[in-house]
Design a protein around this motif. Structure first.
Motif, mmCIF file in Angstrom:
data_model
loop_
_atom_site.group_PDB
_atom_site.id
_atom_site.type_symbol
_atom_site.label_atom_id
_atom_site.label_comp_id
_atom_site.label_asym_id
_atom_site.label_seq_id
_atom_site.Cartn_x
_atom_site.Cartn_y
_atom_site.Cartn_z
ATOM 1 N N VAL A 1 0.679 -1.166 0.051
ATOM 2 C CA VAL A 1 0.156 0.022 0.007
ATOM 3 C C VAL A 1 0.726 1.492 -0.173
ATOM 4 C CG1 VAL A 1 -1.745 1.324 1.197
ATOM 5 C CG2 VAL A 1 -2.211 -1.144 1.035
ATOM 6 N N ASN A 2 1.781 1.188 0.800
ATOM 7 C CA ASN A 2 2.790 2.711 0.903
ATOM 8 C C ASN A 2 3.227 3.031 -0.375
ATOM 9 O OD1 ASN A 2 3.634 4.877 2.779
ATOM 10 N ND2 ASN A 2 5.427 3.981 1.962
ATOM 11 N N GLY B 1 -2.464 1.396 -8.574
ATOM 12 C CA GLY B 1 -2.791 0.720 -7.529
ATOM 13 C C GLY B 1 -3.388 -0.462 -7.930
ATOM 14 N N ALA B 2 -3.886 -0.722 -8.869
ATOM 15 C CA ALA B 2 -4.557 -1.891 -9.244
ATOM 16 C C ALA B 2 -3.776 -3.041 -9.697
ATOM 17 C CB ALA B 2 -5.989 -1.914 -10.364
ATOM 18 N N LEU B 3 -2.604 -2.780 -10.384
ATOM 19 C CA LEU B 3 -1.673 -3.381 -11.017
ATOM 20 C C LEU B 3 -0.707 -3.948 -9.956
ATOM 21 C CD1 LEU B 3 -0.905 -1.774 -14.316
ATOM 22 C CD2 LEU B 3 -1.849 -3.813 -14.112
ATOM 23 N N MET B 4 -0.266 -3.048 -8.986
ATOM 24 C CA MET B 4 0.420 -3.623 -8.090
ATOM 25 C C MET B 4 -0.457 -4.469 -6.871
ATOM 26 S SD MET B 4 2.802 -0.260 -6.776
ATOM 27 C CE MET B 4 3.470 -1.305 -5.757
ATOM 28 N N LEU C 1 7.226 -4.764 -3.020
ATOM 29 C CA LEU C 1 6.690 -3.970 -3.712
ATOM 30 C C LEU C 1 6.643 -2.755 -3.255
ATOM 31 C CD1 LEU C 1 3.866 -6.177 -5.523
ATOM 32 C CD2 LEU C 1 5.855 -5.190 -6.538
ATOM 33 N N ALA C 2 6.219 -2.605 -1.970
ATOM 34 C CA ALA C 2 6.258 -1.338 -1.271
ATOM 35 C C ALA C 2 7.532 -0.577 -1.392
ATOM 36 C CB ALA C 2 6.048 -1.447 0.300
ATOM 37 N N LEU C 3 8.640 -1.208 -1.147
ATOM 38 C CA LEU C 3 10.039 -0.499 -1.316
ATOM 39 C C LEU C 3 10.209 -0.166 -2.945
ATOM 40 C CD1 LEU C 3 12.015 -2.736 0.993
ATOM 41 C CD2 LEU C 3 11.130 -0.398 1.647
#
Length: 331
Positions: free
Chosen positions: A39-40, A71-74, A96-98
């Motif tokens: 999310v971040n 956002g949807a792709l992540m 993924l956040a990093l």
């Protein structure tokens, strides 16, 4: 209530709006059993990309669309790695956040400090002239109206519709849902992507509405995604309680600004970061009543005080969806 306080609380609602949307998104995802720890990074990347697209095209709508798609792709990557490849949701989400954070800062360098389009206020005729409620609720930007509508719709969807019942069943007892013909993995994919889309929209709302631009590491967005995860837990995976948590956090941030000139003896840095540890403390309270030392301490209180304390602690306690973070293999 003075005009200063009314406009201050209106600012709290505006500041809480992206948080509300992101919390609802994560609530949907975790209700389905998928923990999206990206999310971040997703919010940062969506904030940067949304602003960049809006600057290049001059279209706020395309900017919000870009943030929503990112956002949807992540979220889709988290879902694919965990639901299809059977990898750890926590590990993939953290990576993924990093990655999202670093990409946002690297790719956003050319757009730092640039002027761009910004969502303006959209007062609602007649209602905007109401005393107190008018300036508080009905002279806001469309993002605020969308956030409030999202909370209401999420509550109705989860607790008052058949698809909402399916969602809760998938998050609590996926074998039972599968036995009744529910495609558990497909449902989880759908809600994970929906939740990620709302998180991305919230990220774009920071640079296209609340912050009004991209400032890189000093944008004040980094860390908000972790607060979203904390509020989701504090809210007990309930839209209304999650919205309450987001409003509390925004209120604490506003109070830190209000108190700065009135408490000159306290460094401003302390007041600026105070909402974060206070939110963590509130999160700890959700499970404090289950600890042995608290139970021992309560047993020493008078009966009336002990009952009151137990009632207060139980009102804060939450339980996650039983199948949260687990992988269900359809056979």
């Amino acid at each position: 209530m003075t005009l200063e306080w009314i406009f201050g609380l209106a600012g709290v609602l505006a500041a809480a709006a992206p948080l509300l949307i992101a919390v609802i998104g994560e609530t949907f995802s975790e209700r389905a059993g998928v923990v999206n720890l990206s999310v971040n990074g997703a919010m940062l990347l969506a904030a940067m990309a949304g602003f960049a697209v809006a600057v290049r095209t001059g279209s706020l709508e395309l900017g919000f669309l870009a943030g929503t798609v990112i956002g949807a792709l992540m979220a889709l990557m988290v879902a694919f790695a965990s639901l299809t490849l059977r990898q750890s949701q926590v590990a993939v989400g953290l990576v993924l956040a990093l990655l999202g954070r670093d990409l946002a800062y690297f790719l956003g360098n050319p757009f730092m400090g640039m002027p761009g389009p910004r969502v303006g206020a959209l007062p609602i005729p007649v209602l905007k002239d109401l005393p107190v409620l008018g300036p508080l609720l009905f002279q806001q930007s469309p993002v605020v109206y969308i956030s409030l509508a999202t909370v209401a719709l999420a509550w109705v969807w989860i607790f008052r519709t058949r698809p909402g019942l399916v969602l809760r069943c998938v998050g609590e007892r996926p074998p039972a849902a599968f036995a009744r013909g529910v495609p558990v993995t497909r449902v989880r994919y759908g809600y994970a992507v929906l939740g990620g889309a709302l998180v991305g929209f919230a990220g774009a709302a920071y640079t296209l509405d609340l912050k009004g631009g991209w400032q890189g590491p000093i944008s004040g967005i980094d860390g908000i995604g972790w607060i979203v995860l904390a509020i989701t837990i504090f809210g007990g995976w309930h839209p209304v309680r999650g919205a309450f948590g987001a409003l509390i956090f925004a209120l604490l941030q506003w109070l830190s600004l209000v108190l700065q000139p009135r408490l000159p003896g306290i460094p401003s840095q302390v007041l600026n970061v105070a909402p974060f540890p206070l939110m963590i403390f509130a999160l700890l309270l959700t499970n404090l009543g289950n600890t042995e030392w608290v139970q021992t301490a309560l047993s020493r209180l008078p009966e009336s005080s002990r009952r009151l304390a137990l009632r207060a602690l139980r009102s804060l306690q939450v339980a996650p969806p039983a199948a949260l973070g687990t992988v269900f293999e359809e056979e």
